[in-house]
Each structure stands twice: as C-alpha cells, then as structure tokens.
Write a protein that holds these residues in place. Structure first.
Motif, PDB file in Angstrom:
ATOM      1  N   UNK A 118       4.318   9.097  -5.756  1.00  0.00           N
ATOM      2  CA  UNK A 118       4.517   7.938  -4.886  1.00  0.00           C
ATOM      3  C   UNK A 118       5.950   7.817  -4.385  1.00  0.00           C
ATOM      4  N   UNK A 121       6.878  -0.525  -3.832  1.00  0.00           N
ATOM      5  CA  UNK A 121       6.096   0.669  -4.171  1.00  0.00           C
ATOM      6  C   UNK A 121       6.087   0.895  -5.675  1.00  0.00           C
ATOM      7  N   UNK A 179       1.543   9.983   8.935  1.00  0.00           N
ATOM      8  CA  UNK A 179       1.209   8.656   8.417  1.00  0.00           C
ATOM      9  C   UNK A 179       2.046   7.554   9.060  1.00  0.00           C
ATOM     10  N   UNK A 238       7.762   9.870  -0.594  1.00  0.00           N
ATOM     11  CA  UNK A 238       8.300   8.972   0.438  1.00  0.00           C
ATOM     12  C   UNK A 238       9.794   9.185   0.622  1.00  0.00           C
ATOM     13  N   UNK A 292       0.861  -1.189   0.000  1.00  0.00           N
ATOM     14  CA  UNK A 292       0.000   0.000   0.000  1.00  0.00           C
ATOM     15  C   UNK A 292       0.888   1.226   0.000  1.00  0.00           C
ATOM     16  N   UNK A 293       0.356   2.362  -0.461  1.00  0.00           N
ATOM     17  CA  UNK A 293       1.128   3.596  -0.435  1.00  0.00           C
ATOM     18  C   UNK A 293       1.035   4.182   0.975  1.00  0.00           C
ATOM     19  N   UNK A 294       2.141   4.194   1.711  1.00  0.00           N
ATOM     20  CA  UNK A 294       2.069   4.503   3.147  1.00  0.00           C
ATOM     21  C   UNK A 294       1.712   5.952   3.446  1.00  0.00           C
ATOM     22  N   UNK A 295       1.942   6.845   2.475  1.00  0.00           N
ATOM     23  CA  UNK A 295       1.675   8.260   2.738  1.00  0.00           C
ATOM     24  C   UNK A 295       0.268   8.663   2.323  1.00  0.00           C
ATOM     25  N   UNK A 298      10.492  12.435   2.581  1.00  0.00           N
ATOM     26  CA  UNK A 298      10.214  12.304   4.005  1.00  0.00           C
ATOM     27  C   UNK A 298      11.414  11.684   4.721  1.00  0.00           C
TER      28      UNK A 298
END
Ligand SMILES: Nc1ncnc2c1ncn2[C@@H]1O[C@H](COP(=O)(O)OP(=O)(O)OP(=O)(O)O)[C@@H](O)[C@H]1O
Ligand SMILES: [Mg+2]
Lengths: 240, 219
Positions: free
Chosen positions: B137, B119, B218, B141, A88-91, B144
């Motif tokens: 996507x 991902x 998140x 990430x 899943x896309x975590x963000x 971050x």
C-alpha cells in the motif's frame, strides 16, 4: 460486546477524553454526537486502537484490548472502520480494494474473496464499477466502496467517523441508505455523525460528548425532544 | 581544427563493448542502490532510535564526501587494510551502489512521508500488518510519486559512472582514453563516447516516461 470503563486519552497534557464509561450491545446502533473537537473521533479511534488509550479499559468480546501485550491486528480484524475521507487505496481497483484485506489478512482463497467482494459491492450498488479506480468514482460511490471494503473482513462491529461529512448533499442519502440496510441486518454500529435525522431514525441510543466528557446518553426520541442537560439543549438548539 | 573520425573506425567494436561494460556495472549499482536505499528509508521512518541514527549517519557520510574519494578508498585502501585484493568491478559496484543508496534513501523517505496518512490508518484498521502495508500500500504509492526523482538519480549514476575509469575499470570512458592514447587524437574518441552516453541517458529517460505513463492508469 464492547465495554468501555474509565477511558482517558490525552495528547501531551491536553486531555481529550475524560473518564468515559459505556457499553455497546450486540446488534445495537449507537450515534455519537457533539460539537467539533469534543473527542468523538478520538473515542472511536480508541476502540480499534488507532489511538492508544492513556488510562482505563476497553473490552471487546470479553477480551481486554487495552492490555500492553494485546495483538492489535487480531483486535482490528473484528472491527471495521469507515472514515470521513474514505481512504480507498488509489492504486487498486474497486474489486482489489475490497478483496485486499480478506486475501492478505484473513488468508481467504482468491476465488472465495472475489465472490464475497462481488456480493458486497453488489449490496452497495456498485457492480458496474468493479474494475474502476477510486479516482473515477464520486464521493458517495467511494464511501460505499469503503463500507464494502470494511465489511469484507466480516467484522463484528462497524465504526463510522462522520461518513457523510465530506460528501456533496446529493450523495449523502445513498450512503445513509447503505448504512440503514446494514443496521437492518443486525450489524453492531457505532456512528459519529452530524446527520441528526439519521441518528433519530436509525440509532437505538445517542451518546452526547462535549469537551471530552460523556455528558448524556439515552434514547434518541427522548434525547432530541427533551434533552436532560443544559449542554445538550444548547447544542441541539444550535444545529436544529 | 581538423577532425578525422576514420582513425577510430577500427576501435569502434572496442568502444562499443564499453557500452556493455558500463551498462552492466550501472544496472548492478542501480539494483544495489535501490534495495539498500529502500531498507535505509525504512530505517529512517521507524520509531527505533538506533536504526534511525545509523541510517542518518550513513547518509550523511556518503553524501558528505566526494564519490571519487569513496571509490579510491574502497579500491586502494581496502587491500592495504585487509590484504584482500579487491577487483575494480567490485570496488566500483560497492562505491556507486553504497553512494547511490544514500541518495535513493532520501528520495524514498520523502516519498513515503508524502503518502496520505489516511492510507496507513485505513490499512491498520483492516488489520493489515506493517510489513504488508509497506509492501502493498505505502511503497507502491510512494514509488509512483518519486519516479521522476529516482529516474534522475539513475541518470546521474549513469553519467557519473565514468569516474570508475580512474581505477582502471574498462568502461566506456576508459576505453575512449585508451583509444585516444593509441591514435594520438583525443577529440574524436571522447566525442564518440559522449554521443554514446547521451544516447544511453536518452533511452533511460524515455524508459522512465513509459513506466510513468503505465503507473498513471489509476489517476
Ligand atoms: N493526534 C493528535 N494529537 C494531538 N491532539 C489531537 C490529536 N488528535 C486529536 N487531537 C485533539 O483532540 C481533540 C478532540 O479531537 P477529535 O478529532 O476527537 O474531535 P471530534 O469530536 O472528532 O471533532 P470533529 O467534529 O471536528 O471531527 C481536539 O482538540 C484535537 O485537537
Ligand atoms: Mg472527528
């Protein structure tokens, strides 16, 4: 709807799939089983071109996808995939995970994408988790979101690569139940699995792979009660 | 040792203006460095050998030579070579922006490679294009994860920006020197400038922490 002819895949000089030919019909549920390293994942990944086949042809809905000039994006839009480790896309929240591809790939309107996503999330029983981030979900919940995410692209066929292998035992059932429901709706499904009961109950056909070869293929009841090949017998003895 | 800060009081507005000059210059450099650094990082991870080679060569040159040399080449050598009379501001932005891009590109490259390969596969399997996948996507990430490293780079940039005083750009550092020459006392203006640099870096650090916390929702 999917035809595989003489599929070969090698990594360097390691041939992982040897001359596999089979086909998948609309609405069929096929379970792929076999020992670890036999090439099950690689086979599945060739079907949506996550791996480029080395030789042979794959045809999806009359269109040969193994041609060089084929548009991979167009192929993948019709084929959903669910992974062992969810990815899943975590963000993104659950809702954002499920709406992302419809919005960005199918260019669906936002309101439409959201109502479709909510419907799918409801179908996998996670309506109370719409605004939750993946890290706050259990493994089984993550996998159900991943299924909803793939379904949101309205695919014609769904590929599952050991969807329950990374789950705690008590969560396997909730994911298998979602998959059974999906099978009932007539979705074409190709499932790599170690869940023999699921294969027996739900699948219309079994493919047995060993060392990159398609050793045996047939009806689940016959396959499990009376496998034709020695290899399949040995495999079933070991795991049942 | 006798310190007398009263003498720099009349110069305080002049020096404070240097904050603005330094900030303006540093923020332009950060933006240039970040955008160019991102592009370089994307070149480094492509399968196109030429782009990869160019990006690596670029990084090697800018990391392998002193920043002050790059600054002086741009400021003094460019006019000699082309006849274009380059301003101190433009030279400074070019030198610092280009230099920072080399470092930022390495940070971002490492950040992209650290994002789980699953991902990429999940995005590809959904039919997401390379560009959208990177933008929506992978990069979010990656950013971050590398935020602390990026913040560090920006802080370094802020401090190192004092080097531009050598080409006469009227930044905070240069102003401290001018005041020092004016009142025949160096310690007080330099100390004052040092304090301001420290406060700027402190604020930048805090800002980084806030952004980091925001992105953590998140987790
Ligand atoms: N990207 C790759 N590069 C090189 N070799 C690979 C690659 N992917 C798979 N292989 C090799 O291909 C063989 C088959 O792997 P594959 O993952 O398809 O098996 P599997 O049947 O799915 O096994 P498992 O049940 O453990 O998931 C293995 O020997 C593996 O090492
Ligand atoms: Mg596998």
């Amino acid at each position: 709807m999917i035809e595989v002819a003489n599929l070969v895949k090698s990594f360097g000089n390691n041939t992982v799939l040897e001359n596999i030919s089979t086909s998948f019909q609309q609405g069929e549920v096929v379970a792929i089983i076999g020992p670890s390293g036999s090439g099950k994942s690689t086979f599945l990944r060739c079907l949506n071109l996550l791996e480029q086949p080395s030789l042979g042809n794959i045809t999806v809905n009359e269109e040969e996808i193994t041609l060089k000039e084929v548009n991979k994006i167009k192929v993948r839009k019709q084929i959903g995939m669910v992974f062992q480790h969810f990815h899943l896309f975590p963000h993104m929240t659950v809702l954002e995970n499920v709406t992302y591809a419809p919005l960005k790939v199918r260019n669906v309107k936002k309101s439409e994408a959201q109502s479709l996503a909510k419907q799918l999330i409801d179908k996998v029983g996670l309506t109370d988790k719409l605004d939750t981030y993946p890290n706050q979900l259990s493994g089984g919940q993550k996998q159900r979101v991943a299924i909803a995410r793939a379904l949101a692209m309205d695919p014609e066929v769904m590929l599952f690569d050991e969807p329950t292998s990374a789950l705690d035992p008590e969560m396997v059932k909730e994911v298998l139940d979602v998959m059974k429901d999906l099978a009932q709706t007539g979705m074409t499904m190709i499932v790599v699995t170690h869940e023999m009961n699921f294969a027996k109950e739900v699948a219309d056909r079994i493919l047995f792979l060993d060392e990159g070869k398609l050793i045996e293929e047939g009806d689940p009841i016959l396959f499990f009660s009376n496998p034709k090949t020695q290899r399949a017998k040995q495999f079933l003895d070991k795991i049942l | 040792m006798n310190l007398d800060f009263s003498q720099i009081v009349p110069y305080i507005p002049f020096m404070l203006e240097g904050i603005w000059v330094t900030l303006k210059f540093v923020s332009v450099c950060i933006v240039v460095g970040f955008i160019l650094g991102t592009l370089l990082a994307l070149c480094k991870i492509t399968k196109i050998p030429l782009l990869k080679w160019l990006a690596d060569a670029y990084t090697s040159i800018f990391r392998g030579t002193p920043l002050i040399l790059q600054l002086m080449i741009i400021y003094f050598a460019v006019p000699q070579l082309t006849g274009y009379d380059i301003s101190a501001f433009l030279s400074a932005v070019l030198a610092f922006g280009l230099n920072s891009a080399a470092y930022v590109s390495e940070i971002i490259r490492a950040g992209i490679l650290a994002v789980d390969k699953g991902q990429t596969e999940a995005a590809q399997a959904l039919g997401v294009s390379y560009k959208q996948m990177m933008k929506d996507i992978i990069l979010p990430q990656a950013l971050k994860n590398i935020l602390p490293a990026l913040m560090n780079e920006f802080i370094t940039l802020t401090k190192e920006s004092a080097i531009v005083s050598v080409i006469g750009y009227l930044d905070l550092m240069r102003r401290a020197q001018i005041v020092g020459a004016d009142i025949y006392r160096n310690f007080e203006p330099l100390l004052f400038a040092g304090l301001i640099y420290w406060v700027m870096v402190y604020i930048l650090t805090m800002l980084g922490k806030v952004v980091e916390r925001r992105l953590r929702v998140s987790d």
